[in-house]
Design a protein around this motif. Structure first.
Motif, mmCIF file in Angstrom:
data_model
loop_
_atom_site.group_PDB
_atom_site.id
_atom_site.type_symbol
_atom_site.label_atom_id
_atom_site.label_comp_id
_atom_site.label_asym_id
_atom_site.label_seq_id
_atom_site.Cartn_x
_atom_site.Cartn_y
_atom_site.Cartn_z
ATOM 1 N N ALA A 29 0.758 -1.111 -0.006
ATOM 2 C CA ALA A 29 -0.141 -0.180 -0.121
ATOM 3 C C ALA A 29 1.068 1.165 0.027
ATOM 4 N N MET A 30 1.989 1.319 0.537
ATOM 5 C CA MET A 30 2.847 2.555 0.688
ATOM 6 C C MET A 30 3.427 2.595 -0.429
ATOM 7 N N VAL A 31 3.975 1.307 -1.120
ATOM 8 C CA VAL A 31 4.812 1.685 -2.522
ATOM 9 C C VAL A 31 3.792 2.137 -3.485
ATOM 10 N N ARG A 32 2.817 1.953 -3.514
ATOM 11 C CA ARG A 32 1.421 2.395 -4.453
ATOM 12 C C ARG A 32 1.137 3.812 -4.236
ATOM 13 N N TRP A 33 1.169 4.152 -2.859
ATOM 14 C CA TRP A 33 0.942 5.763 -2.796
ATOM 15 C C TRP A 33 1.975 6.637 -3.062
ATOM 16 N N TYR B 178 14.629 -1.496 -5.076
ATOM 17 C CA TYR B 178 14.560 -3.044 -4.330
ATOM 18 C C TYR B 178 13.153 -3.098 -3.608
ATOM 19 N N TYR B 179 12.490 -3.982 -4.192
ATOM 20 C CA TYR B 179 10.972 -4.366 -3.471
ATOM 21 C C TYR B 179 10.896 -5.932 -2.903
ATOM 22 N N ALA B 180 10.684 -5.974 -1.714
ATOM 23 C CA ALA B 180 10.326 -7.391 -1.369
ATOM 24 C C ALA B 180 9.200 -7.324 -0.320
ATOM 25 N N GLU B 181 8.906 -8.569 -0.064
ATOM 26 C CA GLU B 181 7.576 -8.665 0.949
ATOM 27 C C GLU B 181 7.612 -7.509 1.994
ATOM 28 N N HIS B 182 8.965 -7.715 2.759
ATOM 29 C CA HIS B 182 8.745 -7.043 3.961
ATOM 30 C C HIS B 182 9.710 -5.885 3.936
ATOM 31 N N ALA B 183 9.960 -5.330 2.753
ATOM 32 C CA ALA B 183 10.953 -4.015 2.586
ATOM 33 C C ALA B 183 10.939 -3.507 1.504
ATOM 34 N N ALA B 184 11.176 -2.267 1.351
ATOM 35 C CA ALA B 184 11.293 -1.551 -0.278
ATOM 36 C C ALA B 184 12.203 -0.332 0.080
ATOM 37 N N TRP B 185 12.986 0.182 -0.762
ATOM 38 C CA TRP B 185 13.680 1.328 -1.089
ATOM 39 C C TRP B 185 13.417 1.962 -2.211
ATOM 40 N N LEU B 186 12.784 3.265 -2.166
ATOM 41 C CA LEU B 186 12.361 3.880 -3.216
ATOM 42 C C LEU B 186 13.089 5.146 -3.405
ATOM 43 N N THR B 187 12.974 5.589 -4.837
ATOM 44 C CA THR B 187 13.704 7.045 -5.260
ATOM 45 C C THR B 187 12.943 7.438 -6.152
ATOM 46 N N ASN B 188 13.055 8.861 -6.512
ATOM 47 C CA ASN B 188 12.506 9.799 -7.527
ATOM 48 C C ASN B 188 13.702 10.664 -8.244
ATOM 49 N N ASP B 189 14.781 10.302 -7.752
ATOM 50 C CA ASP B 189 15.833 11.159 -8.529
ATOM 51 C C ASP B 189 17.108 10.096 -8.628
ATOM 52 N N GLU B 190 18.376 10.842 -8.616
ATOM 53 C CA GLU B 190 19.678 10.128 -8.804
ATOM 54 C C GLU B 190 20.068 9.176 -7.597
ATOM 55 N N ALA B 191 19.523 9.435 -6.468
ATOM 56 C CA ALA B 191 20.101 8.596 -5.095
ATOM 57 C C ALA B 191 19.300 7.233 -5.415
ATOM 58 N N ASN B 192 20.029 6.126 -4.456
ATOM 59 C CA ASN B 192 19.608 4.745 -4.599
ATOM 60 C C ASN B 192 18.471 4.734 -3.722
ATOM 61 N N HIS B 193 18.042 5.725 -2.794
ATOM 62 C CA HIS B 193 16.682 5.666 -2.318
ATOM 63 C C HIS B 193 16.532 6.858 -1.665
ATOM 64 N N ARG B 194 15.226 7.248 -1.517
ATOM 65 C CA ARG B 194 14.863 8.608 -0.718
ATOM 66 C C ARG B 194 13.867 7.986 0.425
ATOM 67 N N ILE B 195 13.062 6.966 0.252
ATOM 68 C CA ILE B 195 12.213 6.569 1.092
ATOM 69 C C ILE B 195 12.535 5.016 1.375
ATOM 70 N N ALA B 196 12.561 4.577 2.616
ATOM 71 C CA ALA B 196 12.716 3.097 2.966
ATOM 72 C C ALA B 196 11.508 2.806 3.893
ATOM 73 N N LEU B 197 10.968 1.462 3.246
ATOM 74 C CA LEU B 197 10.005 0.956 3.991
ATOM 75 C C LEU B 197 10.206 -0.349 4.534
ATOM 76 N N LEU B 198 10.023 -0.566 6.084
ATOM 77 C CA LEU B 198 10.182 -1.802 6.657
ATOM 78 C C LEU B 198 9.113 -2.250 7.266
ATOM 79 N N ARG B 199 8.975 -3.536 7.234
ATOM 80 C CA ARG B 199 7.499 -4.347 7.601
ATOM 81 C C ARG B 199 8.421 -5.358 8.623
ATOM 82 N N LEU B 200 8.538 -4.963 9.848
ATOM 83 C CA LEU B 200 9.455 -5.767 10.797
ATOM 84 C C LEU B 200 8.641 -6.729 11.737
ATOM 85 N N PRO B 201 9.172 -7.747 11.973
ATOM 86 C CA PRO B 201 8.469 -8.669 13.050
ATOM 87 C C PRO B 201 8.136 -7.784 14.205
#
Length: 240
Positions: free
Chosen positions: A33-37, A48-71
């Motif tokens: 849901a967070m990746v879609r939004w 990089y997009y996995a079931e329990h984590a994702a690293w997203l960017t909208n520029d030249e950086a490797n990521h600007r927002i990271a998402l973690l679904r931790l136990p």
């Protein structure tokens, strides 16, 4: 005797080369849901997009927002009134880009929780699926040097750091009528385009009561504990 600089008697106040803000990381119960939004709202795409984590960017950086679904992660309680990050912010280079994006998101059913002219920026505050604030702004003076000076020196900002609320639809109408950006932003700051439904609580709204009602399974949080093998934490073997 001339007063000496603080740098003459104290250790250096900061490194000569300072770091730049690179990214923000969020704990989430629903990576998808967070990746879609964030892709829809801010153009962030996963590197990089996995079931329990994702690293997203909208520029030249490797990521600007990271998402973690931790136990062990649980849904927040009264999120708007607990200490922590209030919002992240994204800036458009021009007023037209900023206002066009408002209209684009409106057509997708995504509306700001509050719209504020802070004096140095015109800002729309949205809520992501987890209730984190996301500010989409444009510099009111079209120049960081000018807006920084205004923020530092102006009596207006000293007296009111929030500024007036406004209705973005009225800004669209003003632009369609031929007004340019500086005319619109000055009129907005003067209160010419008030919203018909102003917020009286400065805190952003709490999305979680409605979300938990719609998705009761989120009340259980994320099950399991992380695996630690040879000092390396992994999340491969806990229950989904």
């Amino acid at each position: 005797m001339t007063e000496r600089s603080v740098y003459a008697s104290q250790p250096k106040q900061r490194p000569i080369t300072v770091p730049k803000l690179h990214h923000a990381t969020f704990m989430t119960l629903d990576v998808d849901a967070m990746v879609r939004w964030y892709e829809l709202v801010c153009g962030l795409q996963p590197v990089y997009y996995a079931e329990h984590a994702a690293w997203l960017t909208n520029d030249e950086a490797n990521h600007r927002i990271a998402l973690l679904r931790l136990p062990g992660l649980q849904a927040p309680v009264d999120k708007p009134h607990t200490a922590g990050l209030h919002h992240t912010a994204f800036e458009y280079a021009t007023f037209d880009q900023w206002l066009d994006n408002y209209a684009r998101l409106r057509d997708h059913g995504i509306l700001p929780a509050i719209a504020l002219h802070h004096g140095m920026t015109m800002s729309l505050y949205y809520m992501d699926p987890d209730g984190n604030g996301v500010e989409i702004q444009v510099d009111a003076w079209e120049d960081w040097t000018v807006s920084k000076e205004w923020m530092w020196a102006s009596q207006e900002f000293a007296e009111d750091q929030l500024g007036p609320q406004f209705d973005p639809e009225k800004l669209l109408a003003a632009r369609a009528a031929g007004d340019d950006f500086q005319t619109i932003q000055r009129d907005t700051y003067a209160g010419k385009y008030p919203t018909d439904t102003p917020r009286t609580d400065p805190a952003l709204p709490d999305v979680w009561p409605g979300r938990l009602a719609a998705e009761p399974g989120l009340r259980d949080g994320v099950p399991g504990v992380p695996d630690v093998e040879g000092g390396v934490i992994t999340f491969e073997n806990y229950e989904n």
